[in-house]
Write a protein that holds these residues in place. Structure first.
Motif, mmCIF file in Angstrom:
data_model
loop_
_atom_site.group_PDB
_atom_site.id
_atom_site.type_symbol
_atom_site.label_atom_id
_atom_site.label_comp_id
_atom_site.label_asym_id
_atom_site.label_seq_id
_atom_site.Cartn_x
_atom_site.Cartn_y
_atom_site.Cartn_z
ATOM 1 N N ALA A 280 0.826 -1.202 0.000
ATOM 2 C CA ALA A 280 0.000 0.000 0.000
ATOM 3 C C ALA A 280 0.863 1.256 0.000
ATOM 4 N N ALA A 281 1.879 1.271 0.857
ATOM 5 C CA ALA A 281 2.774 2.432 0.920
ATOM 6 C C ALA A 281 3.592 2.572 -0.357
ATOM 7 N N ALA A 282 4.057 1.442 -0.905
ATOM 8 C CA ALA A 282 4.874 1.498 -2.123
ATOM 9 C C ALA A 282 4.066 2.003 -3.308
ATOM 10 N N GLY A 283 2.813 1.566 -3.423
ATOM 11 C CA GLY A 283 1.977 2.037 -4.522
ATOM 12 C C GLY A 283 1.732 3.534 -4.458
ATOM 13 N N ALA A 284 1.373 4.020 -3.267
ATOM 14 C CA ALA A 284 1.146 5.459 -3.110
ATOM 15 C C ALA A 284 2.424 6.245 -3.350
ATOM 16 N N GLY A 285 3.545 5.732 -2.848
ATOM 17 C CA GLY A 285 4.817 6.418 -3.043
ATOM 18 C C GLY A 285 5.238 6.480 -4.501
ATOM 19 N N THR A 286 4.956 5.411 -5.258
ATOM 20 C CA THR A 286 5.306 5.409 -6.678
ATOM 21 C C THR A 286 4.527 6.473 -7.440
ATOM 22 N N VAL A 287 3.226 6.547 -7.176
ATOM 23 C CA VAL A 287 2.407 7.559 -7.851
ATOM 24 C C VAL A 287 2.874 8.965 -7.472
ATOM 25 N N ALA A 288 3.157 9.170 -6.195
ATOM 26 C CA ALA A 288 3.617 10.489 -5.757
ATOM 27 C C ALA A 288 4.943 10.859 -6.409
ATOM 28 N N ALA A 289 5.857 9.888 -6.514
ATOM 29 C CA ALA A 289 7.146 10.163 -7.150
ATOM 30 C C ALA A 289 6.970 10.550 -8.617
ATOM 31 N N CYS A 290 6.051 9.879 -9.303
ATOM 32 C CA CYS A 290 5.797 10.235 -10.704
ATOM 33 C C CYS A 290 5.235 11.647 -10.818
ATOM 34 N N ALA A 291 4.393 12.034 -9.864
ATOM 35 C CA ALA A 291 3.755 13.349 -9.925
ATOM 36 C C ALA A 291 4.744 14.487 -9.704
ATOM 37 N N VAL A 292 5.694 14.272 -8.833
ATOM 38 C CA VAL A 292 6.596 15.374 -8.447
ATOM 39 C C VAL A 292 7.990 15.204 -9.036
ATOM 40 N N ALA A 293 8.157 14.313 -10.006
ATOM 41 C CA ALA A 293 9.492 14.005 -10.524
ATOM 42 C C ALA A 293 10.208 15.240 -11.059
ATOM 43 N N ASP A 294 9.527 16.028 -11.902
ATOM 44 C CA ASP A 294 10.190 17.193 -12.515
ATOM 45 C C ASP A 294 10.660 18.217 -11.485
ATOM 46 N N PRO A 295 9.778 18.725 -10.619
ATOM 47 C CA PRO A 295 10.278 19.697 -9.635
ATOM 48 C C PRO A 295 11.250 19.076 -8.637
ATOM 49 N N LEU A 296 11.080 17.785 -8.335
ATOM 50 C CA LEU A 296 11.967 17.140 -7.369
ATOM 51 C C LEU A 296 13.400 17.089 -7.879
ATOM 52 N N VAL A 297 13.555 16.720 -9.146
ATOM 53 C CA VAL A 297 14.901 16.644 -9.723
ATOM 54 C C VAL A 297 15.549 18.023 -9.771
ATOM 55 N N ARG A 298 14.774 19.021 -10.140
ATOM 56 C CA ARG A 298 15.334 20.374 -10.243
ATOM 57 C C ARG A 298 15.730 20.920 -8.873
ATOM 58 N N VAL A 299 14.913 20.639 -7.864
ATOM 59 C CA VAL A 299 15.222 21.137 -6.535
ATOM 60 C C VAL A 299 16.428 20.411 -5.949
ATOM 61 N N ILE A 300 16.484 19.086 -6.121
ATOM 62 C CA ILE A 300 17.530 18.298 -5.466
ATOM 63 C C ILE A 300 18.864 18.428 -6.198
ATOM 64 N N PHE A 301 18.830 18.277 -7.523
ATOM 65 C CA PHE A 301 20.094 18.220 -8.263
ATOM 66 C C PHE A 301 20.396 19.487 -9.064
ATOM 67 N N GLY A 302 19.393 20.315 -9.303
ATOM 68 C CA GLY A 302 19.627 21.526 -10.074
ATOM 69 C C GLY A 302 19.090 21.417 -11.485
ATOM 70 N N PRO A 303 19.015 22.540 -12.205
ATOM 71 C CA PRO A 303 18.427 22.548 -13.559
ATOM 72 C C PRO A 303 19.218 21.744 -14.578
ATOM 73 N N ASP A 304 20.491 21.475 -14.321
ATOM 74 C CA ASP A 304 21.289 20.711 -15.284
ATOM 75 C C ASP A 304 20.861 19.253 -15.374
ATOM 76 N N PHE A 305 20.018 18.784 -14.439
ATOM 77 C CA PHE A 305 19.640 17.374 -14.379
ATOM 78 C C PHE A 305 18.172 17.159 -14.747
ATOM 79 N N ALA A 306 17.590 18.061 -15.542
ATOM 80 C CA ALA A 306 16.169 17.932 -15.890
ATOM 81 C C ALA A 306 15.877 16.630 -16.624
ATOM 82 N N ALA A 307 16.828 16.118 -17.406
ATOM 83 C CA ALA A 307 16.599 14.884 -18.167
ATOM 84 C C ALA A 307 16.487 13.655 -17.284
ATOM 85 N N ALA A 308 16.795 13.786 -15.986
ATOM 86 C CA ALA A 308 16.723 12.646 -15.079
ATOM 87 C C ALA A 308 15.309 12.357 -14.595
#
Length: 460
Positions: A280-308
């Protein structure tokens, strides 16, 4: 896990995609070496501690020390031989790991602390590791030390973890190796798990290694940034598995004459609620990760890593599959049924290699990620089939609403809510729905007959 992720983010911000790719390659090679130096003995050690009598703990600990000395020495020699094939920037760190492999890989004490009634002691090796890793990485970046210093800090933090853990373990049981013959017997008993874990660890990094061979350093850095979330999921899987194995071992009991019907029934009754909550937790976490992937990568690694970001989405799904397979695998270890895992891991590696060869030339980043996902699907299918054959169905049809509900609620919050608030609303929906599912599952267990667990085991 938090310290490792924080250090990885600092390196990404401090040195850029190309150097992060080499740093990630060093961590990948080190992880494969650590799994080989463990060779499944941590899982079998925890299982035997949980099922055995207290007076047998010292003997089991001595056999474990002897086995890890043998495995660490052999793995260190192999790693030294592989150094010429690796980039020069990461060779010093991996040479240090090879020489001190028995200490770098000494991460097996948690089950000992748990069974001996000291589960809280596990925090001290982890805290020492975190201080050295985060503090050392920050210092190396601040002083602008050569790139090699970053991977040296990562290796040194693992060695510190092993040293602190062994010092604490010596307060509970004598730190005295058993004979070489007993050490070899321990290794042979764990062979099925060990080979499977080694192949599984290699499988989790084939995509990265193939990408390093078939693409440039920049692509490798982008992939490493997104794939780091799968590495985080793998660490979660191992963390969940370690305390579950002794509990599952207690449920099964001694299997000298083979597992009994009542033992497998108790095992299934123990695995089911753990699997429901984790899925149950893994399913919810997977959906949440997909939803916030773009801003998460930019915040954590910076704009140079948008392709990640697309790699992160696939890595989140892989993590959910891996965590599920690990829990089922932890249930099979106390039954002594681990030979299937070698075939499963080998099939996953073959799937990964074949898919990488076809998909990476078409699209380096997404091709490598999809190949890794296909391999995880193959592994989960093998493990689930083995558990069903040995202990019965791990879940019932009535579990579907609890298992799938959090993921559906999170997806609804993603689709119905405003896009600008998604980084806040979607993770909140994921956490809340997973917590409700866990409460419903555990509340339903309140009337079941409890296992005879001690307070430390039950709390773990």
């Amino acid at each position: 896990m938090a310290a490792g992720f924080a250090a990885f983010v600092m390196v990404g911000h401090g040195v850029g995609p190309a150097a992060l790719g080499r740093y990630g390659l060093a961590l990948a090679v080190l992880a494969v070496a650590l799994i080989a130096a463990d060779f499944g003995t941590t899982l079998t050690f925890g299982s035997r501690l949980g099922a055995g009598a207290p007076e047998m703990r010292a003997a089991e600990f001595g056999r474990m020390i002897s086995a890890r000395l043998l495995l660490g020495g052999g793995t260190g020699l192999l790693l030294l031989g592989a150094l010429p094939l690796l980039p020069g920037e990461i060779r010093p760190a991996l040479a240090l790991a090879a020489v001190l492999m028995p200490l770098a890989a000494a991460r097996f004490q948690d089950s000992l602390f748990q069974v001996c009634g000291k589960p809280g002691w596990s925090v001290w090796p982890s805290l020492a590791n975190a201080v050295v890793l985060v503090g050392g990485t920050a210092l190396a970046l601040w002083l602008q030390l050569p790139e090699a210093a970053l991977s040296i800090v990562a290796v040194a933090s693992g060695i510190v973890y092993g040293v602190v853990g062994l010092i604490l373990a010596a307060k509970l049981l004598p730190l005295r190796p058993a004979s070489l013959s007993q050490g070899w017997a321990t290794i042979r008993a764990a062979a099925g798990v060990g080979i499977s874990n080694a192949l599984g660890s290699l499988n989790g990094r084939i995509s990265l290694i193939m990408l390093a061979a078939l693409a440039g350093a920049a692509e490798l850095g982008q992939f490493t940034a997104g794939f780091r979330f799968f590495e985080l999921g793998a660490a979660v899987a191992i963390t969940l598995c370690a305390p579950l194995v002794p509990v599952f071992g207690r449920a099964v009991g001694a299997i000298d004459a083979g597992p009994t019907r009542s033992g497998t029934d108790r095992l299934r009754a123990s695995v089911r609620p753990a699997l429901i909550v984790i899925l149950a937790a893994a399913g919810a976490g997977t959906v949440a990760a997909c939803a916030v992937a773009d801003p998460l990568v930019r915040v954590i690694f910076g704009p140079d890593f948008a392709a990640a970001a697309p790699v992160l989405r696939i890595a989140a799904a892989m993590s959910a599959l891996l965590i599920t397979a690990t829990v089922l695998f932890a249930g099979l270890v106390p039954l002594g049924r681990t030979g299937f895992a070698v075939r499963g891991s080998a099939a996953a590696c073959a799937t990964n290699l074949a898919a990488c060869a076809v998909l990476i030339p078409l699209d380096p980043l997404l091709g490598a990620a999809w190949a890794a996902l296909l391999a995880e699907v193959a592994m989960l299918a093998v493990v689930a089939r083995a558990f069903w054959r040995e202990a019965g169905a791990p879940l019932a049809p009535g579990d579907a609403p609890t298992v799938l509900g959090p993921g559906l609620v999170t997806a609804l919050a993603w689709a119905a809510g405003p896009a600008t608030l998604a980084p806040i609303t979607v993770p909140f929906a994921a956490v809340l729905s997973a917590a409700v599912a866990a409460w419903l599952c555990l509340r339903g267990r309140s009337t079941a007959a409890p296992l005879p667990l001690s307070i430390p085991e039950a709390s773990s």
